[in-house]
Design a protein around this motif. Structure first.
Motif, short mmCIF file in Angstrom:
data_model
loop_
_atom_site.label_atom_id
_atom_site.label_comp_id
_atom_site.label_asym_id
_atom_site.label_seq_id
_atom_site.Cartn_x
_atom_site.Cartn_y
_atom_site.Cartn_z
N PHE A 217 0.84 -1.21 0.00
CA PHE A 217 0.00 0.00 0.00
C PHE A 217 0.87 1.25 0.00
CE2 PHE A 217 -2.39 3.09 2.78
CZ PHE A 217 -3.40 3.40 1.89
N LEU A 218 1.89 1.27 0.85
CA LEU A 218 2.79 2.43 0.90
C LEU A 218 3.60 2.56 -0.38
CD1 LEU A 218 4.13 2.24 4.58
CD2 LEU A 218 2.24 3.61 3.69
N ASP A 219 4.02 1.43 -0.95
CA ASP A 219 4.75 1.48 -2.22
C ASP A 219 3.88 2.07 -3.33
OD1 ASP A 219 6.98 0.35 -1.06
OD2 ASP A 219 6.55 -1.69 -1.76
N ALA A 220 2.60 1.70 -3.33
CA ALA A 220 1.69 2.24 -4.34
C ALA A 220 1.52 3.75 -4.16
CB ALA A 220 0.33 1.54 -4.23
N ILE A 221 1.40 4.20 -2.93
CA ILE A 221 1.30 5.64 -2.66
C ILE A 221 2.56 6.35 -3.14
CG2 ILE A 221 1.22 7.36 -0.83
CD1 ILE A 221 -0.58 5.43 0.74
N ASP A 222 3.72 5.80 -2.81
CA ASP A 222 4.98 6.40 -3.23
C ASP A 222 5.04 6.57 -4.74
OD1 ASP A 222 5.73 6.34 -0.58
OD2 ASP A 222 7.22 4.74 -0.81
N LYS A 223 4.58 5.56 -5.44
CA LYS A 223 4.63 5.59 -6.90
C LYS A 223 3.71 6.66 -7.45
CE LYS A 223 4.86 2.41 -10.82
NZ LYS A 223 4.75 0.99 -11.23
N ARG A 224 2.53 6.80 -6.83
CA ARG A 224 1.60 7.83 -7.29
C ARG A 224 2.11 9.23 -6.98
NH1 ARG A 224 -0.48 6.58 -11.29
NH2 ARG A 224 -2.10 8.14 -11.05
N ILE A 225 2.72 9.42 -5.84
CA ILE A 225 3.29 10.72 -5.51
C ILE A 225 4.37 11.09 -6.52
CG2 ILE A 225 4.72 11.96 -3.82
CD1 ILE A 225 3.10 10.61 -1.61
N ALA A 226 5.23 10.13 -6.84
CA ALA A 226 6.28 10.39 -7.83
C ALA A 226 5.68 10.75 -9.18
CB ALA A 226 7.19 9.17 -7.95
N PHE A 227 4.60 10.06 -9.56
CA PHE A 227 3.93 10.36 -10.82
C PHE A 227 3.34 11.76 -10.82
CE2 PHE A 227 -0.14 10.34 -13.20
CZ PHE A 227 0.37 10.25 -14.48
N PHE A 228 2.65 12.13 -9.74
CA PHE A 228 2.10 13.47 -9.64
C PHE A 228 3.21 14.51 -9.73
CE2 PHE A 228 -1.93 11.70 -8.84
CZ PHE A 228 -2.88 12.69 -8.64
N ASN A 229 4.32 14.24 -9.08
CA ASN A 229 5.44 15.18 -9.10
C ASN A 229 5.98 15.36 -10.52
OD1 ASN A 229 7.30 16.77 -7.26
ND2 ASN A 229 8.80 15.54 -8.36
N GLU A 230 6.00 14.29 -11.28
CA GLU A 230 6.45 14.37 -12.67
C GLU A 230 5.52 15.25 -13.51
OE1 GLU A 230 6.52 10.34 -13.90
OE2 GLU A 230 8.33 9.83 -12.76
N GLN A 231 4.26 15.36 -13.09
CA GLN A 231 3.29 16.19 -13.80
C GLN A 231 3.20 17.59 -13.20
OE1 GLN A 231 2.29 14.60 -16.48
NE2 GLN A 231 3.36 12.81 -15.66
N SER A 232 4.27 18.01 -12.52
CA SER A 232 4.43 19.37 -11.99
C SER A 232 3.51 19.67 -10.80
CB SER A 232 4.20 20.42 -13.09
OG SER A 232 5.11 20.23 -14.15
N CYS A 233 3.08 18.65 -10.09
CA CYS A 233 2.30 18.86 -8.87
C CYS A 233 3.16 19.60 -7.84
CB CYS A 233 1.84 17.52 -8.31
SG CYS A 233 0.94 17.63 -6.75
#
Length: 470
Positions: A217-233
Motif C-alpha cells: 500500500f505504501l509502495d503504491a502511494i509512493d509511486k503515485r506521488i512520484a507520478f504526480f510530481n512528474e506532472q508538476s504537482c
C-alpha cells in the motif's frame, strides 16, 4: 429592485488611499489560483461552455443552498427534467433575496467582468441577461475565460488514482493558463468504510502494484506521488469532515491492522486512529521530500441531510460548519514532523470562525528559517470567504502573525466564472489597509503599502509554491 451601475470602478473602496492601492498596485496583477475544483477535462477539450446555467449552476452548492432557502423546488436546482433556462430563471428569482449574502456581490461581479452587464439580476432582467450571456459563452471556452482574467495558474483537486491525462494534454497544448494537479489524499484514509476495498483495486491498477500488504500500500502511494510530481504537482490536500486524532502508531501494529482490513474484519475506532496517524505522518514526510506544500481543510460536518444525499449524491450542498476540536490534532501532527525536521510548507484552513485564533497561533509554533511564512493560516474558506469572513481572517492574521507574508486568495470553486473573487479579495484588502491609514494606525506610505498588497495578491504565492512561469 431598480437596475443600477452597481459594480463601479471603486466598488468597496471607501477612500482615495484605498482606490490608489487597488487601481495602481492590485488591479492588474495576474491570478494564481492554488486551490480549486475545476475540471481539467473541460479545459483540455477546449469547447465553448455555451450556456450560463452550465457555467453558474452545475455543481455550485452555494447557489443551491440559496435557492432551497428561497423555497425553490429541487427539480429546478439539481433535477434533470427542467430546461437550462427554467433553472436560470429560478436562480434569478432568488438573487434579490441574496442581498448582503456574498452571492449577491459575486453574481454581479461576474456579470460585469465576463459579460459587461450592469443590470441587477432579478425576474424582470433575467431573460435579457440569459440571452446576452449565452451569446458570449457561445464562443468562449473555459481556457479563454481563464485567460480573460489573466489566470496564470490553477491547481485542480485530483485523486491519487487519477491518470492526469487531461493535465498532460493541457501541458502539451497552447494554453495561457498552467493547470497543475493537486494530490488530494482523502480516500487513502477511509479504511473504516466499505468503499476502501474497491479503492485499493483502483490504486493497485493505477500504480501497477498488487496491494496485499501495508508495505505494498505504501509502495503504491509512493509511486503515485512520484507520478504526480512528474506532472508538476506542487501541492497536496486533505479535507475529511470529522474529528481527527494523532495517536502513537507503530509500524508493526499498522501492518496488522491493514491485514485485518484485507481479510474483511471490522476495525475498532482505535485501530482506525492508529492507521490514520501513521499515514498522516508518512505522507507528511513524503510531501517534505518532494518540496510540496501540504494543505489541510479542517472543520466541516458533511452530508447532514440524508434525503438529499441519497437523491443527489456527494457534494449536494448539505455540508455545514462543524465544531470539532482541532488544536491537538494539528499540534501533534506538526510536532511529529518537526521533530525529525520533515515538516513541509503547510497551509491550514478552518471552517469554524470561532477557531480563527486557534489556527493562527498554531501555525506560529512551527515557523522557522526554512522559508519566510513557511506555515500559513489560509484565506477565509467556504462559508468564510465573504467580506466579513475575509476581514476577520486578515485582522486575526495581522494580530497573530505576519500579514505581509500571506499567500493570499483562492477560489475553491468548481465554476470557470468564479475568478472575480480574487478581485473581491483585493478590494477588501486595499480598503482594510486604507482604513488603518485613515485612523493613523499605520504609516501613510503608499509605495510601502502598495508593495505589500502586490506581495499578498501575487508575488508571495508565486515564490512560496515555486510555480515556474514564463
Amino acid at each position: 429592485m431598480k437596475t443600477s451601475n452597481f459594480i463601479t470602478d471603486n466598488f468597496i473602496l471607501q477612500s482615495e488611499i484605498a482606490k490608489t492601492l487597488y487601481h495602481d498596485y492590485a488591479k492588474d496583477l495576474p491570478i494564481l489560483d492554488y486551490h480549486n475544483h475545476l475540471s481539467p477535462q473541460l479545459i483540455a477539450e477546449d469547447k465553448p461552455i455555451r450556456n450560463i446555467t452550465d457555467a453558474w449552476l452545475n455543481g455550485d452548492h452555494y447557489k443551491w443552498r440559496a435557492m432551497r432557502a428561497n423555497g425553490i423546488d429541487e427539480i429546478y436546482i439539481t433535477g434533470s427534467a427542467t430546461s437550462k433556462k427554467e433553472k436560470f430563471l429560478k436562480w434569478a428569482e432568488t438573487v434579490p433575496y441574496t442581498l448582503r449574502n456574498p452571492l449577491f456581490h459575486w453574481t454581479h461581479l461576474e456579470l460585469k467582468r465576463y459579460f459587461n452587464i450592469d443590470d441587477i439580476l432579478q425576474p424582470s432582467s433575467a431573460e435579457s441577461i440569459y440571452e446576452s450571456a449565452n451569446l458570449i459563452l457561445e464562443n468562449k471556452t473555459p481556457a479563454q475565460l481563464l485567460e480573460d482574467l489573466k489566470v496564470e495558474v490553477v491547481c485542480t483537486t485530483d485523486d491519487p488514482v487519477d491518470d492526469l491525462l487531461y493535465h498532460q494534454q493541457i501541458a502539451n497544448g497552447d494554453f495561457y493558463t498552467k493547470v497543475l494537479p493537486t494530490f488530494r489524499a482523502d480516500a487513502l484514509f477511509f479504511i473504516n468504510k466499505e468503499t476502501f476495498s474497491n479503492y485499493l483495486i483502483k490504486l493497485s491498477k493505477a500504480s501497477a502494484i498488487k496491494i496485499n500488504s501495508f508495505d505494498a500500500f505504501l509502495d503504491a502511494i509512493d509511486k503515485r506521488i512520484a507520478f504526480f510530481n512528474e506532472q508538476s504537482c506542487r501541492l497536496s490536500d486533505f479535507g475529511v469532515g470529522e474529528e481527527l486524532r494523532i495517536v502513537d502508531a507503530l509500524k508493526d501494529d499498522v501492518d496488522e491492522i491493514f491485514s485485518k482490513k484485507l481479510s474483511g474484519e471490522v476495525l475498532a475506532q482505535h485501530e482506525v486512529d492508529q492507521f490514520r496517524s501513521f499515514l498522516f505522518v508518512y505522507l507528511g514526510k513524503k510531501y517534505h521530500e518532494f518540496d510540496w506544500v501540504q494543505q489541510y481543510h479542517l472543520g466541516p460536518i458533511r452530508n447532514n441531510n440524508s434525503r438529499l444525499l441519497n437523491q443527489i449524491g456527494l457534494d449536494a450542498g448539505v455540508d455545514s460548519i462543524g465544531d470539532f476540536p482541532m488544536a491537538e490534532f494539528m499540534s501533534n501532527l506538526f510536532n511529529k514532523l518537526e521533530s525529525t525536521n520533515q515538516l513541509a510548507k503547510t497551509i491550514t484552513y478552518n471552517l469554524n470562525p470561532s477557531q480563527n485564533e486557534v489556527f493562527a497561533t498554531m501555525m506560529g509554533n512551527f515557523q522557522n528559517s526554512d522559508y519566510p511564512g513557511k506555515m500559513q493560516w489560509g484565506s477565509g474558506w467556504w462559508f468564510l470567504d465573504q467580506k466579513d469572513g475575509m476581514e476577520k481572517q486578515l485582522n486575526c492574521l495581522s494580530n497573530m502573525g505576519l500579514l505581509g507574508r500571506f499567500v493570499g486568495m483562492l477560489t475553491d470553486s468548481r465554476s470557470f466564472l468564479s475568478f472575480p473573487r480574487h478581485e473581491y479579495f483585493r478590494r477588501i484588502l486595499c480598503n482594510l489597509l486604507a482604513e488603518d491609514v485613515k485612523q493613523g494606525l499605520i504609516p501613510n506610505d503608499i509605495e510601502f503599502l502598495g508593495k505589500m498588497v502586490q506581495d499578498i495578491c501575487y508575488y508571495n504565492a508565486k515564490n512560496y509554491f515555486g510555480f515556474k512561469l514564463n
